[in-house]
Design an enzyme around this catalytic site. Structure first.
Site, PDB file in Angstrom:
ATOM      1  N   LYS A 155      50.574  41.033  42.641  1.00 30.17           N
ATOM      2  CA  LYS A 155      49.720  42.297  42.051  1.00 30.17           C
ATOM      3  C   LYS A 155      50.787  43.395  41.782  1.00 30.17           C
ATOM      4  O   LYS A 155      50.317  44.631  42.001  1.00 30.17           O
ATOM      5  CB  LYS A 155      48.731  43.016  43.135  1.00 30.17           C
ATOM      6  N   ASP A 190      41.033  39.429  51.557  1.00 33.45           N
ATOM      7  CA  ASP A 190      39.396  39.547  50.889  1.00 33.45           C
ATOM      8  C   ASP A 190      38.426  38.666  50.943  1.00 33.45           C
ATOM      9  O   ASP A 190      37.294  39.078  51.308  1.00 33.45           O
ATOM     10  CB  ASP A 190      39.759  40.479  49.564  1.00 33.45           C
TER      11      ASP A 190
END
Ligand code: BGC
Length: 441
Positions: A155, A190
């Site tokens: 990311k 997550d």
């Protein structure tokens, strides 16, 4: 023109079946050995909440998308478990800038500690909870509920001094430097947080999927099946699959995927993720559009420099384009003019929309193949609840419908027994719930 692209991006059911077979094998291999294509990381979460716990804890969430597709932010939360399946939270959100993503690791973690301090002061919390859950949505080799080593960044993060280090220790040290008496009791990814959060509300949840900037899935596995743990324990544990790393030969990779991968920050890695997730879909679309302009006369064969710029075409634009159902595709026209100063013809706009549809459709099909493989793996074709979170799933028009259609293609009527539920804020509130379950004092 369109026929050609259709061949490149359309995935027939038979090919999706091959993806399922290969993913199923990769799940099994990952449970047996370390460092596999799909890592299957044990989360050390052996207990799911009952929904009755009552507690107040702190949580941090790094690596998850902001509401605007493609961005990444950092959140500090005060999570209140209220019992009866209800969780509430107060939070502060901070954008992580491109500069911070490239700073030294200590600078990054000191920034987190400073923001936690700021949050505590600003929120006037009163008695500050001592326990904190830390969602760190990057591939981590986890060795205990409160210990895990970063395998590689993703990311857009490139901070030095973090890879192969225990990220709990890095954060704990930053808290100590800041004089904060806070104990990090749970480290999670997550999808693990999403599964935990959704299970607090619906105890039947056994799979969680993230479809956002990145993609990943977690599910409840029998400990005896996680052979690489070499444990005699009975019971269950959540496994963080890291399915974004899947790169089997069954994946319908074309030359645009290859070009995207080669010029990415992590060539050869996260191939499945690069075909599915919000960070990459816009870029893939851009590569196709530039090719169509250069070689096939799209936009009168004129490519503005702004469109030549890598990652200038956000996945959010694809959402806007697919949402435009007007006869003349006027929103598409405005978007092309505003973002790239392109004066498009109607045919240009139809082609642009078609490209988005093909790429968006393929992403949804591949995500569904992953879900179908997991549901089969845990043998819950008769009744399973899949919690899904992430900005792509929440905001990309038609993504869920395309996934559901594909599930029916792949599993037949059994797909009707799969409940896909939108899970919200698993990465924040889920971290809080795990902190409550693992708090030491
Ligand atoms: C990361 C995963 C994360 C997923 C979804 C991927 O890029 O490797 O750890 O769970 O994104 O946020």
């Amino acid at each position: 023109m369109s026929e050609n692209l259709n061949t490149l991006f359309h995935v027939p059911t038979s090919d999706l079946n091959l993806v399922m077979v290969e993913m199923g094998q990769a799940f099994r291999t990952g449970l047996n050995y370390d460092d596999q294509n799909i890592k299957m990381i044990p989360s050390y979460v052996k207990e799911l909440p009952t929904g009755h716990e009552v507690e107040k804890v702190l949580a941090l969430d790094l690596g998850n998308p902001s509401l605007i597709l493609g961005g990444t932010n950092f959140r500090v939360l005060l999570v209140s478990l209220e019992g009866e399946g209800k969780v509430s939270s107060r939070q502060a959100k901070f954008a992580v800038t491109e500069e911070q993503k490239k700073a030294n690791g200590t600078v990054l973690f000191d920034f987190f500690a400073a923001k936690v301090h700021q949050f505590i002061l600003a929120e006037n919390i009163g008695e500050i909870p001592h326990s904190l859950g830390f969602t760190f949505s990057f591939p981590v080799y986890q060795t205990a509920i409160d210990q895990g080593y970063l395998i590689h960044w993703a990311k857009g993060f490139e901070n030095e001094g973090v890879i192969n280090c225990d990220v709990v220790q890095l954060l704990q040290q930053a808290f100590i430097r800041k004089g904060l008496d806070i104990n990090i009791v749970a480290l999670l990814n997550d999808p693990v947080g999403t599964l935990t959060k959704h299970a607090y509300r619906n105890t039947k949840t056994s799979i969680a999927v993230i479809l956002g900037t990145g993609t990943n899935a977690a599910y409840v596995e029998e400990i005896s099946n996680i052979k690489k743990l070499k444990s005699n324990e009975s019971g269950h544990m959540i496994v963080n699959t890291e399915w974004g790393g899947f790169s089997g030969s069954s994946l319908p990779i074309n030359r645009f995927d290859i070009a995207l991968d080669r010029s990415s920050e992590n060539p050869g890695k996260q191939i499945y993720e690069k075909m599915i997730s919000g960070l990459y879909l816009g870029e893939l679309t851009r590569l196709v559009l530039v090719h169509l302009a250069d070689d096939r006369g799209l936009f009168h064969a004129q490519v503005p420099n702004s469109l030549r710029k890598a990652y200038s075409f956000q996945t959010a634009y694809m959402s806007q384009i697919e949402m435009d159902t007007s006869d003349l595709l006027l929103d598409v026209s405005v978007l092309l003019r505003q973002k790239y100063e392109i004066e498009s013809s109607f045919v240009d706009r139809q082609v642009v929309k078609y490209v988005c549809q093909l790429i968006g459709m393929r992403a949804a099909q591949l995500a569904a193949a992953g879900i179908a493989t997991l549901v089969r793996k845990i043998d819950q074709l008769d009744d399973s609840t899949v919690a899904v979170d992430g900005s792509l799933y929440a905001h990309y028009p038609g993504f869920e419908g395309r996934m559901r259609d594909t599930l029916f293609e792949l599993l037949g009527s059994d797909a009707g027994n799969i409940k896909i539920e939108h899970a919200t804020d698993g990465s924040g509130q889920g971290a809080g719930i795990l902190a409550a379950l693992h708090k030491t004092i």
